[in-house]
Design an enzyme around this catalytic site. Structure first.
Site, PDB file in Angstrom:
ATOM      1  CE  LYS A 113     -50.928 -26.224  -6.230  1.00  9.89           C
ATOM      2  NZ  LYS A 113     -50.947 -25.908  -7.691  1.00  9.89           N
TER       3      LYS A 113
HETATM    4  C1  PLP Z   1     -50.759 -24.696  -8.143  1.00 12.15           C
HETATM    5  C2  PLP Z   1     -50.390 -24.597  -9.565  1.00 12.15           C
HETATM    6  C3  PLP Z   1     -49.635 -23.540 -10.075  1.00 12.15           C
HETATM    7  C4  PLP Z   1     -49.205 -22.385  -9.207  1.00 12.15           C
HETATM    8  O1  PLP Z   1     -48.294 -22.778  -8.236  1.00 12.15           O
HETATM    9  P1  PLP Z   1     -47.987 -21.829  -6.984  1.00 12.15           P
HETATM   10  O2  PLP Z   1     -47.080 -22.607  -6.144  1.00 12.15           O
HETATM   11  O3  PLP Z   1     -49.295 -21.576  -6.344  1.00 12.15           O
HETATM   12  O4  PLP Z   1     -47.400 -20.566  -7.516  1.00 12.15           O
HETATM   13  C5  PLP Z   1     -49.290 -23.554 -11.398  1.00 12.15           C
HETATM   14  N1  PLP Z   1     -49.681 -24.542 -12.219  1.00 12.15           N
HETATM   15  C6  PLP Z   1     -50.405 -25.578 -11.777  1.00 12.15           C
HETATM   16  C7  PLP Z   1     -50.842 -26.628 -12.733  1.00 12.15           C
HETATM   17  C8  PLP Z   1     -50.789 -25.647 -10.446  1.00 12.15           C
HETATM   18  O5  PLP Z   1     -51.502 -26.685 -10.003  1.00 12.15           O
END
Ligand code: PLP
Length: 473
Positions: A113
């Site tokens: 993210k």
């Molecule tokens: C947020 C997240 C996901 C999922 O991602 P999306 O975009 O919500 O599908 C998967 N793995 C990790 C470690 C995350 O932080």
């Protein structure tokens, strides 16, 4: 480039207008009114670009109301070796024949993210400065979004963060990462409920347009278009590292929860990147897997939302999913309003017609599911084979990606977090603690700063009102 809502509001907005917004006024999600197509010639030219220049080329196709020089400066400031640990920014490593892991998790909070959020922090500061305005970010997180947002926004001028998280449901490391921040512009609110309760409160506050305007509410949840856009870049970067020419196709396996990450892959594919499969990997919370296998989208309630060892995917309704269905159904916004509007809550889901479901394959989507036992086994096997340590979410992606891969098509598994964030599962799989970047040693012992509240939108709104300045001074 103009932006429209998935639910029929055809007011055309520019990028800067939607940058600071969450949902569109009609409750839909913002989408570009078309996808810019990149030619084979352009893709070939982009192949040799460093990450920051690639990001600039892609972003400028969707952002035409920030002067090019300013946009370039923002991107250059964001994607640095200093923040992401390497010049490649998203280095690819081979873990088997035609099987790769693309590292998206070397930013400040050790999860993918950061790739989008670090850019968002700089875009927000830029746009707010340009307007002379303030913004109060209200978000919901099951762990990684919140810390990524807070590390992107801490200390930024004109920005406050109010971040809701499910009380006691994040890992000790995640809690420490978020709650140890002492910056006065960061507010952590632990909600007595699950992630979806947090998300519902965010929606309730944002749908109160008067409250939203008075308190200058914005969002950084994955429904923010700029976040999705930033993520498109690493699909290109991964493709270039795994191939030698544009004649080749690759597939991506994506650990999925809110459908933000893999939706960016969908956008890259719509732009013309030669992607064969987009593999949606879920954990035991398999609402998306069910949809892609059957065409039925059945939202789960809190009681049916399992607490798993890949907690950032513990989602029962996937907020970005509406974007994909919008494209799937030929951008029929009346149909989207019918499927995702008030009826969704009443009926608890929908089933596509056979003809509509048939189209899923044309968009390259396939899916699978991984369980606790699967991810533990996947982590152990990769460690024993290669001394390569992956986190539980990435393990879900690897498990499903390996199952669904096709002969002779390189499969790129997106690494969405580092194992350091999920020590308990690593301990269970490997009988040892994960390694941790030196800067994060001992953060669990730092003093914590957070407020516990029941799952009640009114109380959260009161808290926000008490901690913001409606005069905007
Ligand atoms: C947020 C997240 C996901 C999922 O991602 P999306 O975009 O919500 O599908 C998967 N793995 C990790 C470690 C995350 O932080």
């Amino acid at each position: 480039m103009k932006y429209i809502s998935t639910r029929g509001d055809k007011t055309e907005r520019s990028f800067s207008e939607i940058l600071l917004e969450g949902l569109a006024p009609d409750g839909g999600l913002y989408m570009p009114d078309h996808y810019p197509r990149v030619s084979g010639f352009t893709i070939a030219r982009w192949r040799t670009l460093p990450y920051n220049e690639l990001a600039f080329e892609i972003l400028r196709m969707f952002i035409d109301d920030i002067p090019a020089d300013d946009l370039r400066a923002l991107v250059d400031k964001t994607y640095t070796r200093q923040t992401f640990g390497s010049d490649a920014i998203v280095p690819l490593r081979e873990i088997g024949e035609d099987l790769y892991i693309e590292a998206l998790s070397n930013g400040p909070t050790l999860a993918f993210k950061d790739m989008a959020m670090q850019l968002l922090g700089n875009l927000f500061e830029y746009e707010l400065g340009r307007r002379g305005e303030q913004l109060n970010i209200l978000g919901a997180t099951s762990g990684d979004t919140g810390s990524a947002a807070e590390y992107a926004m801490r200390g930024k001028q004109g920005v406050r963060v109010f971040m809701l998280s499910p009380h006691g449901r994040m890992s000790p490391f995640q809690q420490a990462q978020m709650f140890s921040l002492q910056d006065p512009n960061i507010h952590n609110i632990a909600i007595e409920g699950v992630f979806d309760d947090c998300q519902d409160i965010v929606k309730a506050a944002s749908n109160d347009l008067e409250f939203k305007r008075r308190h200058k509410l914005g969002t950084v949840n994955s429904i923010n278009w700029a976040r999705l856009l930033a993520q498109v870049v690493y699909y290109f970067a991964g493709y270039f590292q795994a191939t030698d020419s544009n004649a080749e196709k690759v597939s991506f396996a994506v650990p999925s929860g809110n459908f933000g990450n893999v939706c960016a892959g969908h956008v890259a594919r719509m732009m013309g990147l030669p992607i064969r499969q987009l593999v949606v990997a879920t954990n035991e919370n398999d609402v998306l897997d069910e949809f892609f296998r059957t065409g039925t989208y059945r939202v789960r309630g809190g009681a049916e939302t399992y607490e798993t060892s890949s907690p950032s995917m513990d989602i029962s309704k996937a907020s970005n999913f509406e974007r994909f269905v919008f494209d799937l159904l030929g951008r029929d916004s009346a149909r989207i309003a019918e499927l995702f509007g008030p009826g969704l809550a009443k009926q608890g889901g929908f089933t596509l017609t056979a003809e509509e479901a048939e189209r899923i394959r044309l968009f390259g989507f396939v899916s699978g599911k991984s369980t606790h036992a699967d991810r533990v086994e996947t982590i152990r096997a990769l460690w024993e084979e290669r001394q390569d340590m992956i986190d539980p979410h990435t393990a879900d992606g690897l498990k499903v990606g390996r199952e669904l891969r096709e002969r002779d098509v390189p499969m790129i598994v997106l690494e969405t977090a580092l194992p350091a964030k999920f020590a308990a599962t690593i301990e269970e799989a490997l009988g040892r603690q994960p390694t941790r970047p030196a800067a994060l040693e001992g953060i669990e012992a730092l003093p914590k700063r957070f407020t516990v509240m029941p799952a009640d939108a009114a109380q959260v709104k009161d808290y926000i009102a008490a901690h913001t300045d409606p005069a905007g001074a």
